[in-house]
Design a protein around this motif. Structure first.
Motif, PDB file in Angstrom:
ATOM      1  N   PRO A 201       0.792  -1.233   0.000  1.00  0.00           N
ATOM      2  CA  PRO A 201       0.000   0.000   0.000  1.00  0.00           C
ATOM      3  C   PRO A 201       0.824   1.283   0.000  1.00  0.00           C
ATOM      4  O   PRO A 201       0.410   2.274  -0.622  1.00  0.00           O
ATOM      5  CB  PRO A 201      -0.844  -0.119   1.284  1.00  0.00           C
ATOM      6  N   VAL A 202       1.966   1.300   0.678  1.00  0.00           N
ATOM      7  CA  VAL A 202       2.780   2.521   0.674  1.00  0.00           C
ATOM      8  C   VAL A 202       3.367   2.751  -0.714  1.00  0.00           C
ATOM      9  O   VAL A 202       3.377   3.885  -1.225  1.00  0.00           O
ATOM     10  CB  VAL A 202       3.887   2.436   1.744  1.00  0.00           C
ATOM     11  N   GLU A 203       3.862   1.694  -1.321  1.00  0.00           N
ATOM     12  CA  GLU A 203       4.365   1.810  -2.694  1.00  0.00           C
ATOM     13  C   GLU A 203       3.265   2.311  -3.620  1.00  0.00           C
ATOM     14  O   GLU A 203       3.490   3.194  -4.454  1.00  0.00           O
ATOM     15  CB  GLU A 203       4.884   0.456  -3.168  1.00  0.00           C
ATOM     16  N   THR A 204       2.072   1.780  -3.483  1.00  0.00           N
ATOM     17  CA  THR A 204       0.934   2.213  -4.297  1.00  0.00           C
ATOM     18  C   THR A 204       0.634   3.691  -4.057  1.00  0.00           C
ATOM     19  O   THR A 204       0.305   4.434  -4.996  1.00  0.00           O
ATOM     20  CB  THR A 204      -0.299   1.353  -3.983  1.00  0.00           C
ATOM     21  N   ALA A 205       0.773   4.129  -2.805  1.00  0.00           N
ATOM     22  CA  ALA A 205       0.533   5.540  -2.497  1.00  0.00           C
ATOM     23  C   ALA A 205       1.520   6.434  -3.240  1.00  0.00           C
ATOM     24  O   ALA A 205       1.144   7.497  -3.765  1.00  0.00           O
ATOM     25  CB  ALA A 205       0.627   5.762  -0.989  1.00  0.00           C
TER      26      ALA A 205
ATOM     27  N   LEU B  83       2.924   5.827  -6.103  1.00  0.00           N
ATOM     28  CA  LEU B  83       2.542   5.860  -7.511  1.00  0.00           C
ATOM     29  C   LEU B  83       1.327   6.744  -7.723  1.00  0.00           C
ATOM     30  O   LEU B  83       1.244   7.487  -8.705  1.00  0.00           O
ATOM     31  CB  LEU B  83       2.273   4.441  -8.014  1.00  0.00           C
ATOM     32  N   GLN B  84       0.371   6.679  -6.826  1.00  0.00           N
ATOM     33  CA  GLN B  84      -0.823   7.505  -6.953  1.00  0.00           C
ATOM     34  C   GLN B  84      -0.481   8.987  -6.793  1.00  0.00           C
ATOM     35  O   GLN B  84      -1.067   9.846  -7.449  1.00  0.00           O
ATOM     36  CB  GLN B  84      -1.871   7.077  -5.922  1.00  0.00           C
ATOM     37  N   ALA B  85       0.494   9.291  -5.938  1.00  0.00           N
ATOM     38  CA  ALA B  85       0.922  10.678  -5.773  1.00  0.00           C
ATOM     39  C   ALA B  85       1.562  11.198  -7.057  1.00  0.00           C
ATOM     40  O   ALA B  85       1.273  12.311  -7.513  1.00  0.00           O
ATOM     41  CB  ALA B  85       1.900  10.785  -4.600  1.00  0.00           C
TER      42      ALA B  85
ATOM     43  N   SER C 255       1.444   5.777 -17.596  1.00  0.00           N
ATOM     44  CA  SER C 255       1.288   4.439 -17.004  1.00  0.00           C
ATOM     45  C   SER C 255       2.600   3.673 -16.994  1.00  0.00           C
ATOM     46  O   SER C 255       2.929   2.991 -16.009  1.00  0.00           O
ATOM     47  CB  SER C 255       0.218   3.654 -17.772  1.00  0.00           C
ATOM     48  N   VAL C 256       3.363   3.758 -18.079  1.00  0.00           N
ATOM     49  CA  VAL C 256       4.673   3.111 -18.114  1.00  0.00           C
ATOM     50  C   VAL C 256       5.630   3.825 -17.168  1.00  0.00           C
ATOM     51  O   VAL C 256       6.431   3.190 -16.458  1.00  0.00           O
ATOM     52  CB  VAL C 256       5.229   3.085 -19.549  1.00  0.00           C
ATOM     53  N   GLY C 257       5.548   5.155 -17.125  1.00  0.00           N
ATOM     54  CA  GLY C 257       6.389   5.906 -16.204  1.00  0.00           C
ATOM     55  C   GLY C 257       6.171   5.484 -14.767  1.00  0.00           C
ATOM     56  O   GLY C 257       7.129   5.371 -13.987  1.00  0.00           O
ATOM     57  N   LEU C 258       4.919   5.196 -14.399  1.00  0.00           N
ATOM     58  CA  LEU C 258       4.632   4.753 -13.036  1.00  0.00           C
ATOM     59  C   LEU C 258       5.260   3.395 -12.748  1.00  0.00           C
ATOM     60  O   LEU C 258       5.740   3.142 -11.632  1.00  0.00           O
ATOM     61  CB  LEU C 258       3.122   4.698 -12.808  1.00  0.00           C
TER      62      LEU C 258
END
Length: 498
Positions: free
Chosen positions: A34-38, A40-42, A100-103
């Protein structure tokens, strides 16, 4: 530099000591959750606020095989599997990738998968992933919604003056571009059997090798990755056994070899892998050992590919070789320019070598003096300082031709002003069609021709019927051609005028 830059982390600023060091409980590696996902979302939120859809990959690099970037072990494929082909095609400086690829690239960097790059839209947006899960996001707009979104995700966006990973351009010297002049130089070196191998670094720490011959250069050039760093090497050794015998007792070495089917490969190994390496290259056509340390490697010359419009936009640089330094110096020279140098050698075959700012230029014997000399050593000595004119700058062969006499008035022009005058001088040489007479009172004086028709009346069949070498002869200067270095004289007209 972008006006709005945020350092985005999972580390609460309240958990820092008086020196600014984080002392909280968060691990400095990705949670792969979840932190990694956060994070990416940021990044996605900032990209959305800025209005970017495509990101430019800048300064891409992968971890070399003998080390890794971060705390986590690198994974096979460096986290690029599924995003780019196994040969990393498309992962190069300046390549465009959707957000999306950049993320996914950000994810791989957060996980220390073994790659790094910056993601940018020049002057508009940038993402840099630093050590220990520090992410720097820059924009040309405030991105207030993205900042609020980042906080809501449980991360901490802190405004900073700049990203520590902003590209720097303060390295001295010019980067040699792989332009048409570079390829002309390479073609000449291949023809002279000086160069045979081209190393292509389209990603830092990743090499592709190309064998060169005059028929393959255009093909090789066409398939190079954009903005690649290029390094030119001499040929590999066909004595593979001798190369293997030169392996050091210990330490890292890069081994380059040509397989039986003509492919060139390389690997970095240490003493624990040498036996396996020797077995791996059984049957190789040729091989070479290269030091892994830059200051111990000695390629012929290097360059970086410019974009299709000829502009060099890649920020990375090659380690300059002596040839690259010569290229940079020769670019400052122009035909007709006067330069000062020191004579280093007057060769027996007549060429004078001159040091001009660390580069060795040449003066051919014919450019030493307007007057006849037996050898340049008659007037030049090693260590002598001279001023000469640059006749030619050959960037392909890396040669500079100088002329001493070009900065001096041609004394034959003075002789040309004497047309019509009568002078007396010794006969220096007889030829079937006339006699040569020196018309100046000096050993290196100019000589003119008295044609048989101008030697006597009626004309003699042979000049020796009229004069002998050493005789003094009174002549009239009838014509001077400074360009063809010819002086026409007449004995009969001199007698008629007396």
């Amino acid at each position: 530099m972008l006006p709005y830059v945020y350092r985005v982390t999972k580390y609460d600023p309240a958990d820092r000591d008086e020196h600014g060091r984080y002392v909280g409980a968060e691990e400095s590696v990705s949670d792969h959750g979840p932190v990694e996902t956060a994070y990416l979302q940021a990044v996605a939120a900032f990209a959305e606020d800025t209005g970017v859809q495509l990101l430019s990959i800048r300064e891409p690099q992968i971890a070399p095989g003998f080390t890794q970037f971060g705390l986590e072990p690198a994974v096979e494929g460096h986290g690029l599997a599924g995003l780019f082909p196994p040969d990393l095609g498309g992962f190069h400086d300046g390549a465009l990738a959707p957000v999306s690829v950049g993320l996914e690239l950000v994810r791989a960097m957060l996980r220390d998968n073994g790659l790094w790059c910056s993601l940018e839209v020049e002057g508009i947006f940038a993402v840099h992933v630093g050590w220990d899960q520090y992410v720097y996001i820059g924009s040309n707009v405030p991105c207030e919604r993205a900042v609020a979104r980042t906080r809501a995700l449980g991360l901490f966006p802190e405004p900073v003056d700049a990203s520590p990973y902003d590209a720097e351009f303060d390295e001295p010297g010019e980067q040699r571009p792989a332009d048409d002049l570079f390829w002309a130089r390479l073609r000449w070196c291949v023809a002279m059997r000086q160069a045979a191998i081209l190393e292509e670094n389209h990603v830092d720490n990743a090499s592709r090798w190309h064998r060169l011959d005059d028929g393959s250069l255009d093909t090789v050039r066409a398939r190079l990755a954009p903005r690649a760093k290029l390094t030119v090497w001499p040929d590999l050794s066909a004595d593979v056994a001798a190369v293997l015998a030169d392996l050091p007792d210990e330490g890292l070495i890069e081994f380059v070899w040509e397989t039986e089917d003509g492919q060139i490969a390389s690997t970095v190994a240490d003493e624990t892998q040498f036996a396996e390496l020797a077995a791996q290259i059984a049957g190789a056509r040729a091989a070479a050992l290269l030091p892994v340390y830059i200051d111990e490697r000695h390629p012929l010359f290097t360059a970086v590919l410019p974009d299709s419009d000829g502009v060099l936009r890649a920020r990375w640089r090659t380690e300059p070789t002596p040839s690259d330094h010569d290229w940079a110096f020769l670019r400052t020279l122009r035909r007709g320019q006067a330069c000062t140098g020191t004579v280093t050698e007057v060769a027996g075959f007549g060429v004078t070598f001159v040091d001009i700012g660390g580069f060795t230029a040449m003066i051919n014997a014919s450019e030493v003096s307007w007057r006849h000399i037996n050898h340049p050593a008659d007037i030049l000595t090693a260590g002598q300082e001279i001023t000469a004119e640059i006749l030619d700058v050959d960037m392909v062969r890396e040669r500079v031709s100088l002329s001493l006499k070009a900065l001096q008035e041609d004394p034959m022009l003075q002789v040309a002003r004497q047309v019509g005058q009568i002078v007396t001088g010794p006969v220096t040489k007889l030829v079937p069609f006339g006699a040569f007479v020196r018309i100046e009172d000096r050993e290196d004086g100019f000589e003119g021709l008295v044609h048989n028709t101008e030697l006597s009346e009626p004309p003699a069949e042979r000049p020796e019927d009229v004069v002998q070498v050493g005789d003094l002869l009174t002549v009239k200067i009838t014509d001077v051609d400074p360009t063809r270095r010819r002086i026409a004289l007449s004995h009969t007209r001199a007698r008629a005028a007396s």
